[in-house]
Scaffold this motif. Structure first.
Motif, PDB file in Angstrom:
ATOM      1  N   UNK A   1      -3.053  37.455 -10.149  1.00 56.94           N
ATOM      2  CA  UNK A   1      -3.469  37.785 -11.275  1.00 56.94           C
ATOM      3  C   UNK A   1      -5.074  37.968 -11.731  1.00 56.94           C
ATOM      4  N   UNK A   2      -5.854  37.029 -10.905  1.00 53.67           N
ATOM      5  CA  UNK A   2      -7.235  37.255 -11.220  1.00 53.67           C
ATOM      6  C   UNK A   2      -8.020  38.304 -10.387  1.00 53.67           C
ATOM      7  N   UNK A   3      -7.142  39.151  -9.585  1.00 56.73           N
ATOM      8  CA  UNK A   3      -7.625  40.296  -8.894  1.00 56.73           C
ATOM      9  C   UNK A   3      -8.099  39.951  -7.502  1.00 56.73           C
ATOM     10  N   UNK A   4      -8.021  38.881  -7.156  1.00 61.62           N
ATOM     11  CA  UNK A   4      -8.377  38.380  -5.544  1.00 61.62           C
ATOM     12  C   UNK A   4      -7.234  38.922  -4.699  1.00 61.62           C
ATOM     13  N   UNK A   5      -7.401  39.323  -3.569  1.00 61.29           N
ATOM     14  CA  UNK A   5      -6.306  39.644  -2.469  1.00 61.29           C
ATOM     15  C   UNK A   5      -5.792  38.199  -2.029  1.00 61.29           C
ATOM     16  N   UNK A   6      -4.344  38.389  -2.148  1.00 61.50           N
ATOM     17  CA  UNK A   6      -3.610  36.804  -1.719  1.00 61.50           C
ATOM     18  C   UNK A   6      -3.221  37.139  -0.113  1.00 61.50           C
ATOM     19  N   UNK A   7      -2.475  38.227   0.016  1.00 58.84           N
ATOM     20  CA  UNK A   7      -1.949  38.878   1.272  1.00 58.84           C
ATOM     21  C   UNK A   7      -2.376  40.136   1.730  1.00 58.84           C
ATOM     22  N   UNK A   8      -2.836  40.361   2.793  1.00 61.14           N
ATOM     23  CA  UNK A   8      -3.359  41.665   3.437  1.00 61.14           C
ATOM     24  C   UNK A   8      -2.878  41.598   4.703  1.00 61.14           C
ATOM     25  N   UNK A   9      -2.158  43.070   4.998  1.00 59.88           N
ATOM     26  CA  UNK A   9      -1.631  43.312   6.268  1.00 59.88           C
ATOM     27  C   UNK A   9      -1.971  44.673   6.686  1.00 59.88           C
ATOM     28  N   UNK A  10      -2.398  44.540   7.871  1.00 58.07           N
ATOM     29  CA  UNK A  10      -2.785  45.974   8.684  1.00 58.07           C
ATOM     30  C   UNK A  10      -1.903  46.138   9.766  1.00 58.07           C
ATOM     31  N   UNK A  11      -1.295  47.299   9.786  1.00 57.86           N
ATOM     32  CA  UNK A  11      -0.444  47.982  10.824  1.00 57.86           C
ATOM     33  C   UNK A  11      -0.961  49.000  11.381  1.00 57.86           C
ATOM     34  N   UNK A  12      -1.388  48.679  12.520  1.00 57.64           N
ATOM     35  CA  UNK A  12      -2.167  49.524  13.567  1.00 57.64           C
ATOM     36  C   UNK A  12      -1.806  48.929  15.270  1.00 57.64           C
ATOM     37  N   UNK A  13      -2.132  50.007  16.078  1.00 58.83           N
ATOM     38  CA  UNK A  13      -2.052  49.460  17.326  1.00 58.83           C
ATOM     39  C   UNK A  13      -3.441  49.543  18.097  1.00 58.83           C
ATOM     40  N   UNK A  14      -4.042  48.421  18.167  1.00 58.41           N
ATOM     41  CA  UNK A  14      -5.596  48.478  18.704  1.00 58.41           C
ATOM     42  C   UNK A  14      -5.843  48.549  19.832  1.00 58.41           C
ATOM     43  N   UNK A  15      -4.837  48.816  20.886  1.00 62.00           N
ATOM     44  CA  UNK A  15      -4.936  48.753  22.053  1.00 62.00           C
ATOM     45  C   UNK A  15      -5.972  50.089  22.602  1.00 62.00           C
ATOM     46  N   UNK A  16      -5.994  51.107  22.115  1.00 57.15           N
ATOM     47  CA  UNK A  16      -6.675  52.294  22.478  1.00 57.15           C
ATOM     48  C   UNK A  16      -8.272  51.995  22.104  1.00 57.15           C
TER      49      UNK A  16
END
Length: 125
Positions: free
Chosen positions: A107-122
């Motif tokens: 509600x205060x605008x701060x990020x509570x959950x952040x998910x990043x979907x990627x394959x960093x192996x390259x």
């Protein structure tokens, strides 16, 4: 009955400006103290300090990164961004990979959950 008001989280531009600049202080200002972050299938990082420590470790392994946002959606407290991220390795070579980032704001605008979907192996191949 009216829907509860949900504060919009930080803009896609603001988040990726901090991420691409590898600006831990700038990213930290967007995160709740008890935020959770998950990269792909890695274990969750819990707390602003753990998230920023991991981000600084990753930043030390590359020269730079740049996200080109293709599309994004804001649905209530959730922001979804589809991007192509270009990473410049320490040897100067680069690789571009698809990335989807999803974050949820409190509600205060701060990020509570952040998910990043990627394959960093390259990035490290």
């Amino acid at each position: 009955m009216a829907e509860p008001v949900v504060a919009a989280g930080p803009s896609v531009e603001r988040v990726f400006r901090a991420v691409d600049a590898m600006d831990a202080e700038g990213l930290g200002a967007l995160l709740a103290e008890d935020a959770r972050m998950v990269f792909g299938n890695a274990p969750p990082l819990v707390g602003r300090a753990a998230i920023l420590s991991d981000c600084l470790t990753f930043a030390a392994a590359i020269q730079r990164m740049e996200h080109r946002v293709l599309r994004h959606w804001v649905v209530g407290a959730d922001t979804i961004a589809e991007a192509r991220a270009t990473y410049t390795r320490l040897d100067g070579s680069g690789v571009t990979i698809p990335v989807v980032s999803i974050w949820t704001a409190r509600a205060d605008g701060l990020i509570s959950h952040y998910r990043v979907y990627y394959d960093p192996s390259p990035i490290f191949a």
